[in-house]
Design a protein around this motif. Structure first.
Motif, short mmCIF file in Angstrom:
data_model
loop_
_atom_site.label_atom_id
_atom_site.label_comp_id
_atom_site.label_asym_id
_atom_site.label_seq_id
_atom_site.Cartn_x
_atom_site.Cartn_y
_atom_site.Cartn_z
N ALA A 141 -20.19 18.95 37.85
CA ALA A 141 -19.34 18.58 39.00
C ALA A 141 -18.20 17.59 38.85
O ALA A 141 -17.34 17.91 39.40
CB ALA A 141 -20.40 17.98 40.08
N ARG A 191 -14.21 18.38 39.48
CA ARG A 191 -13.54 17.73 40.37
C ARG A 191 -12.45 16.97 39.66
O ARG A 191 -11.25 16.93 40.08
CB ARG A 191 -14.17 16.43 40.89
N LEU A 192 -12.62 16.58 38.28
CA LEU A 192 -11.69 15.79 37.52
C LEU A 192 -11.07 16.33 36.43
O LEU A 192 -9.78 15.74 35.96
CB LEU A 192 -12.24 14.42 36.98
N ALA A 219 -9.47 9.16 42.11
CA ALA A 219 -9.97 10.34 42.25
C ALA A 219 -11.42 10.22 41.65
O ALA A 219 -12.67 10.95 42.22
CB ALA A 219 -9.26 11.47 41.73
N LYS A 268 -14.00 8.22 43.88
CA LYS A 268 -14.24 9.17 45.27
C LYS A 268 -15.57 10.10 44.57
O LYS A 268 -16.53 10.55 45.27
CB LYS A 268 -13.09 9.80 45.50
N ALA A 269 -15.14 11.07 43.46
CA ALA A 269 -15.86 11.81 42.94
C ALA A 269 -17.41 11.51 42.60
O ALA A 269 -18.30 12.04 42.74
CB ALA A 269 -15.48 12.85 41.90
#
Length: 485
Positions: free
Chosen positions: A20, A24-25, A65, A68-69
């Motif tokens: 995940a 996201r990153l 980022a 947040k993830a």
């Protein structure tokens, strides 16, 4: 804390979280598996843990980022700079629930202003590299640590690092003009001012200096720079007793004033330990004295530093405060003198696990504290070796205790625990601090909490809850913060 075995189901959950994060990153930012081991081991190699993943952002936006993830996955964050800390502040302690965010890729100097005597630098730059870049511009950044070839500016700020120049320039806190910090919700506090005077209410940057990543991730720092010291005089002095070092310091403060940049004390065993780590070190002076002082004065412009050092030493030797000494006549000789001060730490590490303390007492009580604390340890643990050294000018003592060789790790840990209790007991009578410059981290947390006044604990918890209500930012560090149910 050895790496924990996990069940197949737990491993599956961890793998899903890593995937995940990659989605996201991006793959380039996320490390997992064996690639994370370097980030999950303490500086001395005594402790090895684990983490779900290590994220290595390249910009403040990517840090935001990542925060947040990670938060969206219900995981906690352990911010990390050079991982050179000595109190486990950047070492994860929940392998199934924490992600390390390493700032090692954020190394840019965003601005260096010679007229403003300031710089804005990203948190991941190595301290020695930054100092070299500043020196090339004709300026000087005075923070100086034994780990400066590995530690990073963001970690220096987050631990409020001290070092050998505190006497003249203060702790890291005194060198910081502004900060950029990614907060636990991913928002960015932009306080990168280079103003010397700004009295617009509460100085918010102070909340994050020394907070060890419990309130946010420092991503950039604006710092004060100084004119370079064009003249430096370094002397190693032999004294009759540690108490004479206090009298000598008082005299040096009077005669050398603010030109004195370092004043360190060392025991005779320092030379033995340093040469165990660096066998090629040449002994700088004959004789064996009960106490030693490594002193440095520096300046530029019209001041004659060498003459000042010679006149000062002539006076204190005539008065019997100094028995013998050597003054470096070149930069190479000065480096050799400092090599003994720095090499003794490596020599202690080579002897295996030992107690490393970082305490402070009122300057006037330093010699009495060392005498009483060493006596307490040697009376109860006669086979251990006490090694006391530190910074006379700020009352900071590193009273380390080395257990005898050949013991089991369990027995060694037992002796370390006993020695810590004995030293802290003496420290209490001197109204001292259990952490002068290393921070609290995880290693000193229980001692910190046990001695924390109720009002102070209330304020610290209130600040934490206000800034990090989900308790995701380095939750195992400093205090025991529990997530709300």
């Amino acid at each position: 804390m050895d790496r924990e075995d996990v069940s197949g189901s737990e491993r599956g959950v961890a793998d899903a979280r890593v995937e995940a994060l990659r989605v996201r990153l991006g793959n380039d930012l996320v490390l997992s598996g064996p690639a994370t081991e370097h980030y999950c081991r303490d500086w001395h190699g005594d402790i090895t843990t684990g983490a779900v993943a290590v994220v290595r952002p390249r910009s403040t936006a990517e840090v935001s980022a990542a925060v947040k993830a990670i938060g969206a996955l219900g995981l906690s964050i352990v911010p990390q700079g050079g991982n050179t800390g000595l109190v486990l502040g950047a070492t994860p302690d929940d392998p199934a629930g924490q992600v390390v965010i390493s700032l090692e890729r954020m190394t840019a100097i965003r601005r260096l202003d010679v007229d403003d005597f300031s710089a804005v630098v990203e948190a991941g730059i190595v301290l020695s590299e930054f100092k070299d870049r500043v020196e090339a511009a004709g300026l000087y950044f005075p923070l100086a640590l034994g780990a400066q070839g590995s530690c990073r500016i963001g970690g220096n700020v987050s631990t409020n690092a001290g070092g050998i120049n505190v006497l003249r320039y203060g702790m890291t806190r005194e060198l910081v003009l502004g900060l950029e910090v990614v907060l636990p919700d991913g928002s960015v506090f932009d306080g990168l001012s280079t103003l010397r005077k700004d009295n617009r209410g509460i100085d918010l940057k102070q909340l994050f200096i020394g907070a060890e990543g419990t309130l946010g991730i420092v991503t950039a720092v604006s710092v004060k720079l100084m004119p370079p010291a064009e003249q430096v005089a370094t002397a190693l002095l032999g004294l009759n007793a540690l108490s004479d070092a206090i009298a000598l310091y008082r005299r040096a403060r009077r005669d050398c004033c603010d030109l004195m940049s370092a004043f360190e004390f060392m025991p005779p065993v320092a030379f033995t330990l340093a040469r165990e780590a660096m066998p090629d070190l040449a002994m700088p002076m004959p004789g064996d004295y009960p106490a030693y002082v490594l002193m440095e004065i520096s300046g530029s412009g019209l001041v004659d530093i060498d003459d000042l050092m010679q006149r000062f030493l002539q006076g204190v030797m005539e008065d019997g405060l100094v028995l013998d000494g050597v003054v470096a006549v070149s930069r190479a000789q000065a480096r050799n003198l400092w090599a003994f001060r720095e090499g003794m730490n490596e020599g202690q590490a080579k002897r295996g696990p030992h107690l490393r303390t970082d305490v402070s007492v009122p300057l006037s009580k330093l010699a009495d504290f060392v005498q009483q604390a060493e006596a307490a340890v040697m009376s109860a643990l006669p086979d251990c070796l006490c090694v006391s050294y530190g910074h006379v000018g700020d009352g900071n003592v590193h009273l380390n205790v080395l257990p005898p060789a050949g013991l089991t790790r369990e027995k060694t840990d037992q002796l370390i625990y006993q020695a810590k209790g004995l030293i802290n007991g003496v420290l209490l009578g001197f109204c001292g601090s259990i952490s002068a410059e290393h921070g609290i981290g995880r290693l000193k947390k229980s001692d910190f909490i046990s001695g924390l006044p109720q009002t102070q604990a209330h304020l610290l918890n209130a600040i934490k809850r206000a800034i990090d209500p989900r308790i995701i930012m380095n939750p195992g560090c400093q205090l025991n913060f529990a997530k709300d149910s």
